[in-house]
Design an enzyme around this catalytic site. Structure first.
Site, PDB file in Angstrom:
ATOM      1  N   LYS A 157      -4.030  32.575 -18.960  1.00 27.80           N
ATOM      2  CA  LYS A 157      -4.116  31.453 -18.032  1.00 27.80           C
ATOM      3  C   LYS A 157      -5.470  30.809 -18.201  1.00 27.80           C
ATOM      4  O   LYS A 157      -6.442  31.486 -18.577  1.00 27.80           O
ATOM      5  CB  LYS A 157      -3.954  31.937 -16.577  1.00 27.80           C
ATOM      6  CG  LYS A 157      -3.460  30.845 -15.652  1.00 27.80           C
ATOM      7  CD  LYS A 157      -1.958  30.625 -15.775  1.00 27.80           C
ATOM      8  CE  LYS A 157      -1.449  29.555 -14.859  1.00 27.80           C
ATOM      9  NZ  LYS A 157       0.021  29.505 -14.855  1.00 27.80           N
TER      10      LYS A 157
HETATM   11  P1  NAD Z   1       2.066  20.324  -9.234  1.00 31.08           P
HETATM   12  O1  NAD Z   1       0.619  20.011  -9.229  1.00 31.08           O
HETATM   13  O2  NAD Z   1       3.000  19.456 -10.013  1.00 31.08           O
HETATM   14  O3  NAD Z   1       2.641  20.346  -7.733  1.00 31.08           O
HETATM   15  C1  NAD Z   1       2.092  21.089  -6.697  1.00 31.08           C
HETATM   16  C2  NAD Z   1       2.389  20.310  -5.420  1.00 31.08           C
HETATM   17  O4  NAD Z   1       2.062  21.115  -4.303  1.00 31.08           O
HETATM   18  C3  NAD Z   1       1.584  19.017  -5.326  1.00 31.08           C
HETATM   19  O5  NAD Z   1       2.433  17.949  -4.986  1.00 31.08           O
HETATM   20  C4  NAD Z   1       0.551  19.343  -4.230  1.00 31.08           C
HETATM   21  O6  NAD Z   1       0.206  18.197  -3.474  1.00 31.08           O
HETATM   22  C5  NAD Z   1       1.309  20.347  -3.385  1.00 31.08           C
HETATM   23  N1  NAD Z   1       0.441  21.250  -2.628  1.00 31.08           N
HETATM   24  C6  NAD Z   1      -0.700  21.845  -3.030  1.00 31.08           C
HETATM   25  N2  NAD Z   1      -1.182  22.647  -2.059  1.00 31.08           N
HETATM   26  C7  NAD Z   1      -0.325  22.544  -1.032  1.00 31.08           C
HETATM   27  C8  NAD Z   1      -0.268  23.126   0.256  1.00 31.08           C
HETATM   28  N3  NAD Z   1      -1.203  23.995   0.657  1.00 31.08           N
HETATM   29  N4  NAD Z   1       0.760  22.806   1.069  1.00 31.08           N
HETATM   30  C9  NAD Z   1       1.726  21.950   0.670  1.00 31.08           C
HETATM   31  N5  NAD Z   1       1.725  21.357  -0.557  1.00 31.08           N
HETATM   32  C10 NAD Z   1       0.717  21.654  -1.386  1.00 31.08           C
HETATM   33  O7  NAD Z   1       2.178  21.853  -9.682  1.00 31.08           O
HETATM   34  P2  NAD Z   1       3.470  22.613 -10.177  1.00 31.08           P
HETATM   35  O8  NAD Z   1       3.449  22.610 -11.660  1.00 31.08           O
HETATM   36  O9  NAD Z   1       4.667  22.131  -9.447  1.00 31.08           O
HETATM   37  O10 NAD Z   1       3.109  24.106  -9.728  1.00 31.08           O
HETATM   38  C11 NAD Z   1       3.348  24.569  -8.422  1.00 31.08           C
HETATM   39  C12 NAD Z   1       3.313  26.085  -8.441  1.00 31.08           C
HETATM   40  O11 NAD Z   1       4.300  26.554  -9.364  1.00 31.08           O
HETATM   41  C13 NAD Z   1       1.992  26.712  -8.888  1.00 31.08           C
HETATM   42  O12 NAD Z   1       1.843  27.949  -8.216  1.00 31.08           O
HETATM   43  C14 NAD Z   1       2.240  26.974 -10.368  1.00 31.08           C
HETATM   44  O13 NAD Z   1       1.404  28.001 -10.866  1.00 31.08           O
HETATM   45  C15 NAD Z   1       3.682  27.406 -10.324  1.00 31.08           C
HETATM   46  N6  NAD Z   1       4.403  27.276 -11.593  1.00 31.08           N
HETATM   47  C16 NAD Z   1       4.511  26.086 -12.239  1.00 31.08           C
HETATM   48  C17 NAD Z   1       5.252  26.018 -13.410  1.00 31.08           C
HETATM   49  C18 NAD Z   1       5.478  24.717 -14.138  1.00 31.08           C
HETATM   50  O14 NAD Z   1       6.253  24.717 -15.107  1.00 31.08           O
HETATM   51  N7  NAD Z   1       4.906  23.616 -13.723  1.00 31.08           N
HETATM   52  C19 NAD Z   1       5.835  27.175 -13.945  1.00 31.08           C
HETATM   53  C20 NAD Z   1       5.706  28.369 -13.259  1.00 31.08           C
HETATM   54  C21 NAD Z   1       4.990  28.413 -12.075  1.00 31.08           C
END
Ligand code: NAD
Length: 421
Positions: free
Chosen positions: A111
């Site tokens: 990461k």
């Molecule tokens: P992203 O940045 O596209 O979206 C995250 C969203 O959550 C944003 O819209 C943000 O405004 C919102 N957010 C942040 N903190 C918040 C809070 N405290 N309360 C409410 N909303 C909040 O990120 P993502 O890629 O969707 O990732 C989200 C989670 O999923 C992370 O934990 C990431 O590690 C995990 N993840 C992502 C992927 C991927 O393919 N993108 C894969 C596996 C895991």
């Protein structure tokens, strides 16, 4: 589970380590292998000078942690956020090792992260920071070494800049150095929606497993970014009723279901989910405690803790985000008999399709979206089945089952390869 202080409870590395130790003990893991797998293999810290738009120079701190390369190249996203810390990146790197092993793809875990606020930076500043971060890590990255992907605060464009910077140093285009790229430069069809798609598949499997019906099944989602919005879209298409969405700046509720397509358009137009008139504005923290069948945290870590776990009222908790539930909350939810689909299974759709992207880049031959989705669905269904069966056979909960299955696979390979000295 050991007793943790509040500070330890919300430290992702401590949470990861506590679950690892618990699962390793259950597995009767060899003490030496235990020590090898408990800590990351490599932790890199870089200080990145960036020329800002106003002519000043800023220095950002970035990390890349490679937890394991036992089963294949290190694999894991890069996060841009003011909250990034070495402990967080360490935990996320270890989770990647376990996640890749749960879905049985040939990658280790890594990461990366940079402490910055991407919302306050221009595209030019982000590009310069990304290119310098890549250049600082150049000898540690590569299709056979370590393959980054997007995470919070980074996207397809960030991956395109990393791919281009790496390629300039190598004097040739190397598409397979990152995944989650735009489709026209070696990205995979279906990658953008893959994590949400995987979430929707494991929700379907959990519903079947518990004998529940999709008809009238209420879903609440925290986070409307990549994972949250795609989960919402796909679940709504399958007939689930998405009643609530929480974001960092507000939350929405509609007992009859939110029109996800309309909300995505509203968010594209205004940059926020707030002000959407077809749902009621509600408190973003309280929404997580509303009655629903499925709760999907898809934003960030530590949102279900000892402070709110006793008020959670879902039947299924499907962890779209990494590390949304603390170990203390886990115990409370177990008493409430909540069926947990743990993060290292629930959100593995993203890395699985990243694996497909890496394979396609190396072949130079690209699959149709249907082929990608079909392969992803099969892996997610099989992995769900593996975890649930493991939990039943070993009389542990789903989270510990997923850890045990993963640790067992990584330990087996580590032993087989032997320790180089
Ligand atoms: P992203 O940045 O596209 O979206 C995250 C969203 O959550 C944003 O819209 C943000 O405004 C919102 N957010 C942040 N903190 C918040 C809070 N405290 N309360 C409410 N909303 C909040 O990120 P993502 O890629 O969707 O990732 C989200 C989670 O999923 C992370 O934990 C990431 O590690 C995990 N993840 C992502 C992927 C991927 O393919 N993108 C894969 C596996 C895991």
């Amino acid at each position: 589970m050991q007793t943790l202080t509040l500070e330890q409870e919300t430290n992702p590395w401590e949470a990861q380590a506590a679950r690892f130790d618990f699962a390793a003990k259950k597995l009767n893991l060899d003490q030496g292998i235990w020590k090898v797998l408990r800590y990351p293999a490599r932790e890199l810290i870089v200080h990145i000078p960036v020329g800002m738009d106003d002519g000043s120079i800023e220095v950002f701190t970035g990390y890349r942690v490679q937890h394991s390369v036992a089963r294949g190249p290190a694999k894991g996203g890069i996060r841009y956020s003011p909250d990034v810390s070495l402990d967080e990146v360490r935990a996320l790197a270890s989770w990647m090792t376990w996640k890749c092993a749960v879905v049985n793809i040939p990658f280790g875990g890594a990461k990366g992260g940079v402490i910055c606020d991407p919302k306050k930076m221009s595209q030019g500043e982000l590009e310069r920071m990304t290119r310098r971060y890549t250049a600082e890590l150049i000898e540690f990255l590569g299709p056979e070494k370590d393959v980054p992907a997007p995470d919070m605060g980074t996207d397809e464009q960030t991956m395109a800049w990393i791919m281009d910077t790496y390629s300039m140093h190598m004097r040739q285009t190397v598409t397979a150095v990152v995944t989650g790229k735009p489709v026209n430069i070696g990205g995979s069809r279906g990658r953008k929606e893959a994590t949400g798609r995987g979430v929707s598949v494991v929700c379907d499997e959990a519903m079947k497993h518990l004998g529940m019906s999709i008809d009238g099944c209420r879903v609440i989602i925290q986070g409307f970014g990549n994972v949250g919005s795609n989960s919402a879209k796909l679940l709504a298409q399958k007939g689930y009723t998405v009643t609530g969405i929480a974001e960092y700046d507000g939350a929405l509720y509609n007992a009859d279901g939110i029109d996800i397509h309309a909300l995505i358009q509203h968010r594209q137009k205004t940059g926020t989910i707030t002000g959407f008139t077809e749902a009621e504005a509600v408190d973003k923290h309280e929404l997580l405690t509303y009655n629903c069948e499925i709760l999907i945290p898809a934003a960030t870590e530590n949102v279900i803790t000892s402070k709110n776990a006793d008020r959670i009222r879902c039947k299924i908790l499907c962890e779209g985000a990494n590390g949304p539930t603390t170990t203390v909350a886990d115990d409370i939810l177990a008493d409430k008999r909540v069926f947990i689909i743990p993060d290292i299974l629930a959100n593995a759709g993203g890395v699985t399709t990243s694996y497909f992207e890496w394979v396609q880049d190396r072949m130079g031959y690209f699959w149709t979206e249907d082929e990608v989705n079909q392969r992803l669905d099969n892996i997610m269904k099989e992995s769900f089945c593996d975890v649930v069966n493991y939990a039943r056979n070993h009389n542990v909960n789903n989270r510990i089952a997923a850890y045990m299955l993963a640790i067992d696979r990584v330990a087996y390979t580590t032993k087989q390869r032997g320790i180089y000295a």
